[in-house]
Design a protein around this motif. Structure first.
Motif, PDB file in Angstrom:
ATOM      1  N   LEU A  52       0.826  -1.218   0.000  1.00 52.75           N
ATOM      2  CA  LEU A  52       0.000   0.000   0.000  1.00 52.75           C
ATOM      3  C   LEU A  52       0.858   1.265   0.000  1.00 52.75           C
ATOM      4  O   LEU A  52       0.484   2.279  -0.595  1.00 52.75           O
ATOM      5  CB  LEU A  52      -0.871   0.011   1.254  1.00 52.75           C
ATOM      6  N   GLU A  53       2.002   1.209   0.677  1.00 52.49           N
ATOM      7  CA  GLU A  53       2.898   2.371   0.705  1.00 52.49           C
ATOM      8  C   GLU A  53       3.349   2.679  -0.717  1.00 52.49           C
ATOM      9  O   GLU A  53       3.232   3.804  -1.202  1.00 52.49           O
ATOM     10  CB  GLU A  53       4.128   2.084   1.587  1.00 52.49           C
ATOM     11  N   SER A  54       3.852   1.642  -1.401  1.00 56.49           N
ATOM     12  CA  SER A  54       4.338   1.808  -2.779  1.00 56.49           C
ATOM     13  C   SER A  54       3.217   2.275  -3.703  1.00 56.49           C
ATOM     14  O   SER A  54       3.466   2.999  -4.676  1.00 56.49           O
ATOM     15  CB  SER A  54       4.896   0.488  -3.307  1.00 56.49           C
ATOM     16  N   ALA A  55       2.000   1.870  -3.418  1.00 50.70           N
ATOM     17  CA  ALA A  55       0.851   2.278  -4.231  1.00 50.70           C
ATOM     18  C   ALA A  55       0.686   3.801  -4.221  1.00 50.70           C
ATOM     19  O   ALA A  55       0.148   4.375  -5.168  1.00 50.70           O
ATOM     20  CB  ALA A  55      -0.418   1.596  -3.730  1.00 50.70           C
ATOM     21  N   HIS A  56       1.153   4.459  -3.157  1.00 56.28           N
ATOM     22  CA  HIS A  56       1.106   5.934  -3.134  1.00 56.28           C
ATOM     23  C   HIS A  56       2.061   6.528  -4.172  1.00 56.28           C
ATOM     24  O   HIS A  56       1.752   7.551  -4.780  1.00 56.28           O
ATOM     25  CB  HIS A  56       1.437   6.465  -1.737  1.00 56.28           C
ATOM     26  N   ALA A  57       3.219   5.899  -4.372  1.00 57.13           N
ATOM     27  CA  ALA A  57       4.136   6.369  -5.425  1.00 57.13           C
ATOM     28  C   ALA A  57       3.464   6.201  -6.787  1.00 57.13           C
ATOM     29  O   ALA A  57       3.487   7.108  -7.623  1.00 57.13           O
ATOM     30  CB  ALA A  57       5.456   5.602  -5.361  1.00 57.13           C
ATOM     31  N   LEU A  58       2.830   5.053  -6.991  1.00 61.19           N
ATOM     32  CA  LEU A  58       2.124   4.798  -8.256  1.00 61.19           C
ATOM     33  C   LEU A  58       0.971   5.785  -8.452  1.00 61.19           C
ATOM     34  O   LEU A  58       0.668   6.191  -9.572  1.00 61.19           O
ATOM     35  CB  LEU A  58       1.595   3.361  -8.280  1.00 61.19           C
ATOM     36  N   GLY A  59       0.353   6.179  -7.353  1.00 63.44           N
ATOM     37  CA  GLY A  59      -0.764   7.127  -7.401  1.00 63.44           C
ATOM     38  C   GLY A  59      -0.342   8.521  -7.836  1.00 63.44           C
ATOM     39  O   GLY A  59      -1.187   9.363  -8.154  1.00 63.44           O
ATOM     40  N   ALA A  60       0.967   8.774  -7.856  1.00 65.57           N
ATOM     41  CA  ALA A  60       1.456  10.079  -8.347  1.00 65.57           C
ATOM     42  C   ALA A  60       1.408  10.134  -9.874  1.00 65.57           C
ATOM     43  O   ALA A  60       1.327  11.225 -10.458  1.00 65.57           O
ATOM     44  CB  ALA A  60       2.886  10.322  -7.856  1.00 65.57           C
ATOM     45  N   LEU A  61       1.460   8.974 -10.544  1.00 58.69           N
ATOM     46  CA  LEU A  61       1.581   8.953 -12.016  1.00 58.69           C
ATOM     47  C   LEU A  61       0.472   9.726 -12.733  1.00 58.69           C
ATOM     48  O   LEU A  61       0.768  10.529 -13.624  1.00 58.69           O
ATOM     49  CB  LEU A  61       1.651   7.501 -12.524  1.00 58.69           C
ATOM     50  N   PRO A  62      -0.818   9.515 -12.362  1.00 55.21           N
ATOM     51  CA  PRO A  62      -1.871  10.254 -13.079  1.00 55.21           C
ATOM     52  C   PRO A  62      -1.824  11.760 -12.828  1.00 55.21           C
ATOM     53  O   PRO A  62      -2.476  12.519 -13.549  1.00 55.21           O
ATOM     54  CB  PRO A  62      -3.175   9.673 -12.516  1.00 55.21           C
ATOM     55  N   LYS A  63      -1.062  12.209 -11.824  1.00 55.32           N
ATOM     56  CA  LYS A  63      -0.996  13.650 -11.515  1.00 55.32           C
ATOM     57  C   LYS A  63       0.149  14.342 -12.245  1.00 55.32           C
ATOM     58  O   LYS A  63       0.364  15.534 -12.068  1.00 55.32           O
ATOM     59  CB  LYS A  63      -0.802  13.840 -10.005  1.00 55.32           C
ATOM     60  N   LEU A  64       0.938  13.579 -13.020  1.00 51.38           N
ATOM     61  CA  LEU A  64       2.101  14.152 -13.697  1.00 51.38           C
ATOM     62  C   LEU A  64       1.891  14.080 -15.207  1.00 51.38           C
ATOM     63  O   LEU A  64       1.132  13.234 -15.682  1.00 51.38           O
ATOM     64  CB  LEU A  64       3.358  13.367 -13.310  1.00 51.38           C
ATOM     65  N   THR A  65       2.572  14.970 -15.953  1.00 52.01           N
ATOM     66  CA  THR A  65       2.518  14.860 -17.411  1.00 52.01           C
ATOM     67  C   THR A  65       3.927  14.628 -17.949  1.00 52.01           C
ATOM     68  O   THR A  65       4.863  15.330 -17.567  1.00 52.01           O
ATOM     69  CB  THR A  65       1.924  16.124 -18.073  1.00 52.01           C
TER      70      THR A  65
END
Ligand SMILES: *Cc1c(COP(=O)(O)O)cnc(C)c1O
Length: 395
Positions: free
Chosen positions: A353-366
């Protein structure tokens, strides 16, 4: 240009230092004077590198994630810390610190743990090195993290449930510090992240820096260059992020993105987004951002992910944020769970779940299609299956 690594006084800009009770002064000074010599000695390097290879399973792969790259329009690599022995990056640090403890002639190891991941990593290396191990854990966490408690016991550790305060990580840390004050001569305190008094943040960052050392070599082999355009990692205390960025932090062309836990939203009062909300304070021996109320009392943080649920932040990361060297995002519970399901479906990897927060950054970046992005998957998701099942409807 001033470095983003620690200075000789143990500070990162205005952050860091060693704010400790008088009784620990001797222990901390001894460690400050010893750690660099040990870390740089040939004997330490040989044993540490051999254990990382044969016991932990390093180097971990740098995996080109084809389907996730297509989804986000870039060249995305995953640094697979989830494949380490015990399932996360934490073992890189505990192996190193127990070798330092042994070198210093210490015979008893103490540690604090929240979710139990650092407790398990510490109990593991204590079994390996035949050292006494006492792990402090909030009573609430003991009840929530039953499997990790049983693992620690099976590994031979004594788990002490802490009943002060909210009975979580912050209280367990206070209790570990209290123990250290009572047994300064024979006891070594293994801290699990880039937090605590100097030299811990720097020592833990150096031990985790094997991650960026490998990324450099692996990127050179796979992309023909050592530097990515972006590095992305989650931050609780900051150790997997520190390891990911260590060799790149003074190279401005490499953009650093840190994902902290937004919880139910940074405005919701249920969050662990310390960089977004914290004010300067002192926590566990370091000067850094702390989530606190108007009276300076530390507030109880919240995140769906136990490993990110800390009211402070490593001084290195606080300075990176203050000086805008890193771009810091808050990723909320639902965004992290969605990202975990996406990685699982597209790449067949169930992340922590911790690592999932890093993955959750992807849709917020271009990204540009040519951008090379390296994201650290700090751990595997086995421990989080119940949470994923209970929250799958978020997706
Ligand atoms: C403990 C943990 C974290 C958070 O700790 P950092 O010191 O910020 O890295 C992140 N991911 C996993 C898998 C963990 O176990």
């Amino acid at each position: 240009m001033e470095s983003f690594l620690v200075n000789n006084e143990g500070y990162y800009g205005d952050f860091g230092g060693a704010y400790i009770p008088e009784i620990l002064h001797k222990c901390v000074t001894e460690l400050q004077e010893t750690y660099l010599t040990v870390l740089q000695s040939a004997e330490f390097r040989r044993e540490y590198e051999q254990l990382l290879r044969d016991y932990v399973g390093r180097p971990t792969p740098l995996y080109y994630a084809r389907r996730l790259s297509e989804r986000y329009g870039c060249r995305l690599y995953l640094k697979r810390e989830d494949l380490n022995h015990t399932g996360a990056h934490k073992i890189n640090n505990t192996i190193g610190q127990i070798l330092i403890a042994r070198h210093m002639g210490k015979t008893r190891i103490i540690a604090e743990t929240g979710a139990g991941q650092h407790g398990v990593a510490t109990a593991t290396v204590c079994a390996l090195m035949n050292m006494e191990c006492v792990v402090y854990m909030g009573k609430t966490d003991v009840e929530r993290q039953h499997v990790n408690v049983e693992k620690m016991k099976m590994l031979g550790a004594t788990v002490v449930p802490v009943t002060s305060g909210n009975m979580t990580l912050k209280d367990a840390t206070n209790e570990a510090i209290r123990d250290w004050c009572c047994h300064p001569a024979d006891t070594y305190y293994i801290i699990g992240s880039t937090v605590g008094p100097h030299p811990y943040p720097d020592m833990v960052a150096r031990l985790q820096s094997v991650i960026s050392e490998e990324i450099r070599k692996q990127l050179l082999e796979q992309e023909g260059r050592e530097c990515p355009d972006y590095l992305i990692a989650c931050v609780g205390g900051g150790s997997n992020a520190a390891g990911t960025i260590y060799h790149y932090v003074d190279t401005p062309a490499v953009q650093i993105v840190l994902a902290e836990a937004g919880g139910k939203g940074i405005e919701s009062g249920m969050t662990a987004a310390t960089i977004a909300l914290g004010k300067m304070g002192i926590i566990h021996g370091a000067r850094t951002y702390v989530i606190q109320n108007a009276d300076g009392q530390i507030e109880e943080p919240y995140s769906i992910s136990a490993g990110l649920d800390y009211p402070g932040i490593g001084p290195m990361h606080a300075n990176l944020a203050a000086r805008k060297r890193a771009f810091v995002l808050a990723v909320n519970d639902d965004e992290a769970v969605r990202a975990a399901y996406e990685l699982t479906k597209l790449e067949g990897i169930i992340p922590a779940l911790e690592s999932a927060h890093a993955l959750g950054a992807l849709p917020k970046l271009t990204f540009k299609p040519t951008d090379v992005v390296v994201l650290t998957v700090s751990g595997r998701g086995d421990k989080d299956m119940e949470t994923y099942l209970n929250n799958g409807t978020m997706c």
